[in-house]
Design a protein around this motif. Structure first.
Motif, PDB file in Angstrom:
ATOM      1  N   LEU A  67      28.103  31.743  86.652  1.00  0.00           N
ATOM      2  CA  LEU A  67      28.927  32.949  86.642  1.00  0.00           C
ATOM      3  C   LEU A  67      28.830  33.551  85.254  1.00  0.00           C
ATOM      4  N   GLY A  69      29.419  36.675  82.456  1.00  0.00           N
ATOM      5  CA  GLY A  69      30.119  37.905  82.081  1.00  0.00           C
ATOM      6  C   GLY A  69      29.158  38.750  81.257  1.00  0.00           C
ATOM      7  N   ASP A  70      29.348  38.688  79.916  1.00  0.00           N
ATOM      8  CA  ASP A  70      28.444  39.440  79.033  1.00  0.00           C
ATOM      9  C   ASP A  70      27.556  38.490  78.226  1.00  0.00           C
ATOM     10  N   SER A  71      27.623  37.194  78.496  1.00  0.00           N
ATOM     11  CA  SER A  71      26.854  36.135  77.812  1.00  0.00           C
ATOM     12  C   SER A  71      27.163  36.040  76.321  1.00  0.00           C
ATOM     13  N   SER A  72      28.313  36.524  75.901  1.00  0.00           N
ATOM     14  CA  SER A  72      28.600  36.508  74.462  1.00  0.00           C
ATOM     15  C   SER A  72      29.080  35.134  73.982  1.00  0.00           C
ATOM     16  N   ASN A  73      29.129  34.174  74.890  1.00  0.00           N
ATOM     17  CA  ASN A  73      29.470  32.807  74.473  1.00  0.00           C
ATOM     18  C   ASN A  73      28.463  31.824  75.057  1.00  0.00           C
ATOM     19  N   THR A  74      27.284  32.329  75.444  1.00  0.00           N
ATOM     20  CA  THR A  74      26.329  31.510  76.191  1.00  0.00           C
ATOM     21  C   THR A  74      24.939  31.563  75.576  1.00  0.00           C
ATOM     22  N   THR A 134      33.401  40.068  78.441  1.00  0.00           N
ATOM     23  CA  THR A 134      34.139  40.651  79.571  1.00  0.00           C
ATOM     24  C   THR A 134      35.541  40.047  79.614  1.00  0.00           C
ATOM     25  N   LEU A 140      38.944  33.098  80.818  1.00  0.00           N
ATOM     26  CA  LEU A 140      38.515  31.705  80.995  1.00  0.00           C
ATOM     27  C   LEU A 140      38.709  30.896  79.709  1.00  0.00           C
ATOM     28  N   GLY A 144      40.562  35.269  71.855  1.00  0.00           N
ATOM     29  CA  GLY A 144      41.339  36.245  71.105  1.00  0.00           C
ATOM     30  C   GLY A 144      41.021  36.095  69.636  1.00  0.00           C
ATOM     31  N   ILE A 190      36.446  34.309  88.372  1.00  0.00           N
ATOM     32  CA  ILE A 190      37.587  35.153  88.006  1.00  0.00           C
ATOM     33  C   ILE A 190      37.188  36.587  88.363  1.00  0.00           C
ATOM     34  N   ARG A 216      36.341  42.955  60.531  1.00  0.00           N
ATOM     35  CA  ARG A 216      35.269  42.199  61.210  1.00  0.00           C
ATOM     36  C   ARG A 216      33.903  42.668  60.723  1.00  0.00           C
TER      37      ARG A 216
HETATM   38  C1  LIG Z   1      29.875  39.007  67.735  1.00  0.00           C
HETATM   39  C2  LIG Z   1      30.814  38.140  68.549  1.00  0.00           C
HETATM   40  C3  LIG Z   1      32.119  37.973  68.141  1.00  0.00           C
HETATM   41  C4  LIG Z   1      33.004  37.184  68.897  1.00  0.00           C
HETATM   42  N1  LIG Z   1      34.298  37.061  68.472  1.00  0.00           N
HETATM   43  C5  LIG Z   1      35.167  36.343  69.223  1.00  0.00           C
HETATM   44  C6  LIG Z   1      36.551  36.240  68.822  1.00  0.00           C
HETATM   45  O1  LIG Z   1      36.985  36.813  67.829  1.00  0.00           O
HETATM   46  N2  LIG Z   1      37.372  35.500  69.594  1.00  0.00           N
HETATM   47  C7  LIG Z   1      36.944  34.873  70.744  1.00  0.00           C
HETATM   48  O2  LIG Z   1      37.763  34.234  71.417  1.00  0.00           O
HETATM   49  N3  LIG Z   1      35.642  34.939  71.128  1.00  0.00           N
HETATM   50  C8  LIG Z   1      34.749  35.652  70.399  1.00  0.00           C
HETATM   51  N4  LIG Z   1      33.439  35.729  70.786  1.00  0.00           N
HETATM   52  C9  LIG Z   1      32.974  34.940  71.937  1.00  0.00           C
HETATM   53  C10 LIG Z   1      32.991  35.675  73.281  1.00  0.00           C
HETATM   54  O3  LIG Z   1      32.964  37.086  73.095  1.00  0.00           O
HETATM   55  C11 LIG Z   1      34.194  35.329  74.102  1.00  0.00           C
HETATM   56  O4  LIG Z   1      34.245  33.934  74.335  1.00  0.00           O
HETATM   57  C12 LIG Z   1      34.165  36.062  75.442  1.00  0.00           C
HETATM   58  O5  LIG Z   1      35.402  35.924  76.008  1.00  0.00           O
HETATM   59  C13 LIG Z   1      33.109  35.567  76.409  1.00  0.00           C
HETATM   60  O6  LIG Z   1      33.004  36.517  77.456  1.00  0.00           O
HETATM   61  P1  LIG Z   1      31.646  36.791  78.214  1.00  0.00           P
HETATM   62  O7  LIG Z   1      31.963  37.690  79.321  1.00  0.00           O
HETATM   63  O8  LIG Z   1      30.580  37.257  77.298  1.00  0.00           O
HETATM   64  O9  LIG Z   1      31.320  35.325  78.727  1.00  0.00           O
HETATM   65  P2  LIG Z   1      29.946  34.613  79.031  1.00  0.00           P
HETATM   66  O10 LIG Z   1      29.283  34.184  77.764  1.00  0.00           O
HETATM   67  O11 LIG Z   1      29.141  35.415  79.985  1.00  0.00           O
HETATM   68  O12 LIG Z   1      30.501  33.309  79.756  1.00  0.00           O
HETATM   69  C14 LIG Z   1      31.268  32.372  79.021  1.00  0.00           C
HETATM   70  C15 LIG Z   1      31.846  31.363  80.015  1.00  0.00           C
HETATM   71  O13 LIG Z   1      32.732  32.057  80.882  1.00  0.00           O
HETATM   72  C16 LIG Z   1      32.306  31.923  82.240  1.00  0.00           C
HETATM   73  N5  LIG Z   1      32.601  33.194  82.885  1.00  0.00           N
HETATM   74  C17 LIG Z   1      32.319  34.449  82.444  1.00  0.00           C
HETATM   75  N6  LIG Z   1      32.806  35.361  83.293  1.00  0.00           N
HETATM   76  C18 LIG Z   1      33.401  34.659  84.300  1.00  0.00           C
HETATM   77  C19 LIG Z   1      34.084  35.045  85.485  1.00  0.00           C
HETATM   78  N7  LIG Z   1      34.292  36.331  85.799  1.00  0.00           N
HETATM   79  N8  LIG Z   1      34.559  34.060  86.283  1.00  0.00           N
HETATM   80  C20 LIG Z   1      34.395  32.767  85.981  1.00  0.00           C
HETATM   81  N9  LIG Z   1      33.755  32.340  84.873  1.00  0.00           N
HETATM   82  C21 LIG Z   1      33.271  33.300  84.038  1.00  0.00           C
HETATM   83  C22 LIG Z   1      30.842  31.595  82.185  1.00  0.00           C
HETATM   84  O14 LIG Z   1      30.430  30.887  83.338  1.00  0.00           O
HETATM   85  C23 LIG Z   1      30.788  30.737  80.925  1.00  0.00           C
HETATM   86  O15 LIG Z   1      31.201  29.425  81.205  1.00  0.00           O
HETATM   87  C24 LIG Z   1      32.547  36.531  70.068  1.00  0.00           C
HETATM   88  C25 LIG Z   1      31.217  36.709  70.473  1.00  0.00           C
HETATM   89  C26 LIG Z   1      30.351  37.515  69.738  1.00  0.00           C
HETATM   90  C27 LIG Z   1      28.952  37.719  70.223  1.00  0.00           C
END
Ligand SMILES: Cc1cc2nc3c(=O)[nH]c(=O)nc-3n(C[C@H](O)[C@H](O)[C@H](O)COP(=O)(O)OP(=O)(O)OC[C@H]3O[C@@H](n4cnc5c(N)ncnc54)[C@H](O)[C@@H]3O)c2cc1C
Length: 328
Positions: A67, A69-74, A134, A140, A144, A190, A216
């Motif tokens: 699953l 989202g935007d891959s910002s934690n992957t 996202t 998840l 923050g 979610i 930031r």
């Molecule tokens: C430049 C930068 C700065 C950042 N700063 C912060 C910060 O200040 N604080 C912070 O907390 N994080 C930060 N992050 C990390 C990241 O943005 C967050 O963890 C964000 O919430 C991850 O969202 P995503 O949609 O990109 O998740 P993804 O990387 O796509 O997924 C992360 C996890 O969530 C799961 N997932 C995603 N969407 C769903 C869904 N709809 N349903 C079920 N599971 C799902 C995925 O399977 C995976 O396990 C930062 C990242 C970057 C690149």
């Protein structure tokens, strides 16, 4: 080439999502780190019902499911992903305001959501304005900044379970704690959330958000692809050694490069991609940095970033890193 069982699966997924399915999709251009090989199947639902139908189709099937989202934690693997990526993203990004509450689909981009809330004179999630993920991914992780988590404002979350059944969780059922929730580690999608805010002054909210973005920009690398903080902060380590960035900097790791991956010279807890970094370049840096900090301080740092292996194993990135590069 698409094999027999894949053809039936692709047809079912296309039927459930109005044809929004593709095969052999390069993950690098979709990924925040610009790293990743091909995903065997990629599907983008546009509603809770479509996403639930996708989950139902995948139930009991052998292919791994991710699953996204935007891959910002992957960290995607350069060898790709031999399964089905279900993207809860741009096609599920609607929201509406209802008094001091907002309803939103989980694929909405967090900075857009935070701006819309703030511009409507609602306060509470200014701290998320600079987080490029996202809403679903943020919920998840209970992500923050400024020592806050999105969970503080979540009233309820609508999800689909691994069999495609839709259900709703209340705030307390989400079990929000520091950077965690009960939604982690489950095959639960979610899909939508309801959040609540306080009334505030739009101009003050805007000033606060601009201040957060400015700070930031000064602290974090913005020009090169990265995944935010690589290592998690640990309260015990924080009080004696400092946050991960400080521990990494004191160990002389700022600027260390492996291939096109580099520990950012601006902030040591960020790993940036100069263009052609591979997942193993990033994992090597993680293993090396973790081992060196542990030798110097006695603290073993765990990763916030997760690595998706080709077979679908999703683990904090230090685990595969140590497995691959135990003695770095
Ligand atoms: C430049 C930068 C700065 C950042 N700063 C912060 C910060 O200040 N604080 C912070 O907390 N994080 C930060 N992050 C990390 C990241 O943005 C967050 O963890 C964000 O919430 C991850 O969202 P995503 O949609 O990109 O998740 P993804 O990387 O796509 O997924 C992360 C996890 O969530 C799961 N997932 C995603 N969407 C769903 C869904 N709809 N349903 C079920 N599971 C799902 C995925 O399977 C995976 O396990 C930062 C990242 C970057 C690149």
């Amino acid at each position: 080439m698409t094999t027999g069982p894949d053809r039936a699966l692709i047809a079912a997924l296309a039927d459930a999502t109005g044809g929004h399915v593709a095969t052999d999709v390069p993950l690098a251009p979709l990924s925040r780190w610009r790293i990743g090989g091909l995903a065997r199947i990629y599907v983008e639902p546009s509603s809770a019902e479509e996403a639930a139908a996708v989950m139902a189709i995948m139930h009991g099937r052998p292919e791994p499911l991710f699953l996204m989202g935007d891959s910002s934690n992957t960290l995607f693997d350069s060898a790709g992903f031999d399964g089905v990526v279900v993207r809860i993203g741009r096609r599920m990004a609607n929201m509406r305001l209802e008094g001091a509450q907002a309803w939103a689909q989980a694929g909405i981009w967090v900075p857009r959501f935070a701006r819309r809330i703030g511009c409507s004179g609602l306060t509470g999630i200014e701290h998320t304005i600079g987080i490029p993920g996202t809403l679903g991914g943020l919920i998840l992780m209970n992500g923050g900044s400024q020592r806050k988590g999105i969970g503080l404002n979540v009233v309820s979350v609508r999800c689909a379970d691994s069999e495609g059944r839709l259900f709703e969780l209340t705030h307390s059922e989400c079990g929000f704690a520091y950077r965690s929730s009960t939604l982690q580690g489950q095959r639960t999608a979610i899909l939508e959330a309801r959040l609540e805010f306080e009334r505030g002054d739009s101009a003050a909210i805007r000033r606060e958000m601009l201040g957060i973005l400015r700070s930031r920009r000064l602290k974090f690398p913005q020009k090169l692809p990265n995944c935010g903080s690589t290592f998690l902060s640990d309260p015990k380590m924080y009080s004696s050694v400092g946050p991960p960035g400080q521990a990494l900097e004191s160990a002389g790791l700022k600027g260390l490069r492996r291939g096109d991956a580099q520990i950012s010279p601006m902030h040591a807890n960020f790993i940036v991609n100069h263009g052609n970094a591979s997942s193993s370049d990033v994992l090597w840096l993680i293993a090396h940095a973790r081992n060196l900090v542990e030798q110097r301080t006695g603290y073993a740092m765990d990763c916030e970033v997760r690595h998706l292996a080709p077979d679908g194993a999703l683990r904090p990135a230090h685990e595969p890193a140590l497995h691959l590069f135990a003695n770095q």
